[in-house]
Motif scaffolding. Structure first.
Motif, PDB file in Angstrom:
ATOM      1  N   PHE A  14      37.415  27.563  32.517  1.00 45.86           N
ATOM      2  CA  PHE A  14      37.449  28.647  33.498  1.00 45.86           C
ATOM      3  C   PHE A  14      37.813  29.919  32.762  1.00 45.86           C
ATOM      4  O   PHE A  14      38.846  29.980  32.084  1.00 45.86           O
ATOM      5  CB  PHE A  14      38.483  28.375  34.595  1.00 45.86           C
ATOM      6  CG  PHE A  14      38.155  27.190  35.440  1.00 45.86           C
ATOM      7  CD1 PHE A  14      37.212  27.278  36.443  1.00 45.86           C
ATOM      8  CD2 PHE A  14      38.784  25.974  35.228  1.00 45.86           C
ATOM      9  CE1 PHE A  14      36.900  26.190  37.235  1.00 45.86           C
ATOM     10  CE2 PHE A  14      38.482  24.880  36.013  1.00 45.86           C
ATOM     11  CZ  PHE A  14      37.533  24.974  37.019  1.00 45.86           C
TER      12      PHE A  14
ATOM     13  N   LYS B 145      41.045  35.650  45.893  1.00 43.41           N
ATOM     14  CA  LYS B 145      40.583  35.020  47.126  1.00 43.41           C
ATOM     15  C   LYS B 145      41.746  34.301  47.813  1.00 43.41           C
ATOM     16  O   LYS B 145      41.929  34.418  49.022  1.00 43.41           O
ATOM     17  CB  LYS B 145      39.448  34.044  46.851  1.00 43.41           C
ATOM     18  CG  LYS B 145      38.900  33.428  48.138  1.00 43.41           C
ATOM     19  CD  LYS B 145      37.819  32.414  47.852  1.00 43.41           C
ATOM     20  CE  LYS B 145      37.235  31.794  49.095  1.00 43.41           C
ATOM     21  NZ  LYS B 145      38.103  31.491  50.174  1.00 43.41           N
ATOM     22  N   GLY B 146      42.520  33.582  47.051  1.00 44.64           N
ATOM     23  CA  GLY B 146      43.681  32.882  47.618  1.00 44.64           C
ATOM     24  C   GLY B 146      44.691  33.843  48.199  1.00 44.64           C
ATOM     25  O   GLY B 146      45.244  33.613  49.275  1.00 44.64           O
TER      26      GLY B 146
ATOM     27  N   HIS C 141      37.266  33.938  36.297  1.00 43.18           N
ATOM     28  CA  HIS C 141      37.296  32.881  37.311  1.00 43.18           C
ATOM     29  C   HIS C 141      38.700  32.751  37.906  1.00 43.18           C
ATOM     30  O   HIS C 141      38.858  32.625  39.121  1.00 43.18           O
ATOM     31  CB  HIS C 141      36.888  31.526  36.710  1.00 43.18           C
ATOM     32  CG  HIS C 141      35.432  31.387  36.445  1.00 43.18           C
ATOM     33  ND1 HIS C 141      34.953  31.218  35.173  1.00 43.18           N
ATOM     34  CD2 HIS C 141      34.361  31.395  37.262  1.00 43.18           C
ATOM     35  CE1 HIS C 141      33.640  31.113  35.224  1.00 43.18           C
ATOM     36  NE2 HIS C 141      33.253  31.223  36.485  1.00 43.18           N
ATOM     37  N   VAL C 142      39.688  32.754  37.031  1.00 46.15           N
ATOM     38  CA  VAL C 142      41.076  32.610  37.478  1.00 46.15           C
ATOM     39  C   VAL C 142      41.482  33.800  38.352  1.00 46.15           C
ATOM     40  O   VAL C 142      42.074  33.630  39.421  1.00 46.15           O
ATOM     41  CB  VAL C 142      42.030  32.457  36.271  1.00 46.15           C
ATOM     42  CG1 VAL C 142      43.481  32.470  36.717  1.00 46.15           C
ATOM     43  CG2 VAL C 142      41.711  31.177  35.514  1.00 46.15           C
TER      44      VAL C 142
ATOM     45  N   ASP D  37      39.479  35.838  40.073  1.00 44.07           N
ATOM     46  CA  ASP D  37      38.735  35.762  41.333  1.00 44.07           C
ATOM     47  C   ASP D  37      39.356  34.743  42.286  1.00 44.07           C
ATOM     48  O   ASP D  37      39.500  35.001  43.483  1.00 44.07           O
ATOM     49  CB  ASP D  37      37.271  35.418  41.082  1.00 44.07           C
ATOM     50  CG  ASP D  37      36.487  36.548  40.443  1.00 44.07           C
ATOM     51  OD1 ASP D  37      36.977  37.701  40.439  1.00 44.07           O
ATOM     52  OD2 ASP D  37      35.368  36.270  39.931  1.00 44.07           O
ATOM     53  N   ALA D  38      39.715  33.576  41.758  1.00 43.62           N
ATOM     54  CA  ALA D  38      40.334  32.542  42.592  1.00 43.62           C
ATOM     55  C   ALA D  38      41.678  33.018  43.130  1.00 43.62           C
ATOM     56  O   ALA D  38      42.013  32.806  44.306  1.00 43.62           O
ATOM     57  CB  ALA D  38      40.504  31.253  41.795  1.00 43.62           C
ATOM     58  N   TYR D  39      42.455  33.680  42.275  1.00 49.56           N
ATOM     59  CA  TYR D  39      43.746  34.215  42.698  1.00 49.56           C
ATOM     60  C   TYR D  39      43.564  35.241  43.816  1.00 49.56           C
ATOM     61  O   TYR D  39      44.250  35.204  44.837  1.00 49.56           O
ATOM     62  CB  TYR D  39      44.484  34.855  41.517  1.00 49.56           C
ATOM     63  CG  TYR D  39      45.700  35.633  41.937  1.00 49.56           C
ATOM     64  CD1 TYR D  39      46.897  34.983  42.244  1.00 49.56           C
ATOM     65  CD2 TYR D  39      45.656  37.018  42.052  1.00 49.56           C
ATOM     66  CE1 TYR D  39      48.005  35.696  42.648  1.00 49.56           C
ATOM     67  CE2 TYR D  39      46.762  37.744  42.457  1.00 49.56           C
ATOM     68  CZ  TYR D  39      47.932  37.080  42.749  1.00 49.56           C
ATOM     69  OH  TYR D  39      49.032  37.782  43.169  1.00 49.56           O
TER      70      TYR D  39
END
Length: 160
Positions: free
Chosen positions: A26, A37-38, A30-31, A33-35
């Motif tokens: 990742f 979104k979360g 990616h990290v 973006d995930a953070y």
């Protein structure tokens, strides 16, 4: 530059495949973006929970006010109106008005004692209420009460 997942969507799959390590990799994007979104989903969930709690606490404030009115009347006083200030999602202030002559009566201390018990009975981890009394005399101004942050007034206070 496109991320590896996007790149593998456009490559010739008859000729290329992701390396086993790349499937587990990742990128920092990616990290992030995930953070994000979360975080966005978490903020939305938290906001919804707080709004639900405020609604519940306003309902509790109505119950507190009616209980206070009943006890004030039981002690021989005549509550006139009540106002609600939301200081925080969990902290509420209720201002109850009574006639000036009753406010100056020595027995008013009994009322404060009863109101303190009502506050304690309704208090929990997500709701704290403080009840104050105010006399209504010639100089009473509902506008001043509103300016002090009491944005809600109990409907039909004298009828209950």
């Amino acid at each position: 530059m496109k991320q590896s997942a996007e790149i593998f969507d456009i490559v010739d799959h008859d000729e290329w495949e992701a390396t086993p390590e790349n499937e587990k990799f990742f990128s920092s994007d990616h990290v992030i973006d995930a953070y994000m979104k979360g975080r966005k989903d978490g903020v939305k969930d938290e906001r919804a929970l707080i709004i639900d709690k405020i609604k519940s606490n306003v309902t509790s404030s109505s119950a507190v006010t009616h209980a206070a009115f009943n006890e004030i009347r039981r002690l021989g006083f005549s509550p006139i109106s009540a106002y609600l200030k939301i200081s925080d999602w969990a902290i509420y202030n209720i201002l109850i008005t009574i006639p000036e002559s009753e406010f100056l009566d020595d027995r008013i201390l009994e009322v404060y004692s009863v109101l303190s018990k009502i506050e304690d009975n309704f208090k929990n981890d997500y709701y704290s209420v403080h009840i104050s009394l105010c006399d209504i005399g010639d100089d009473f101004s509902e506008k001043c009460v509103t300016i002090d942050g009491y944005g809600l007034r109990l409907k039909h206070a004298q009828e209950k």
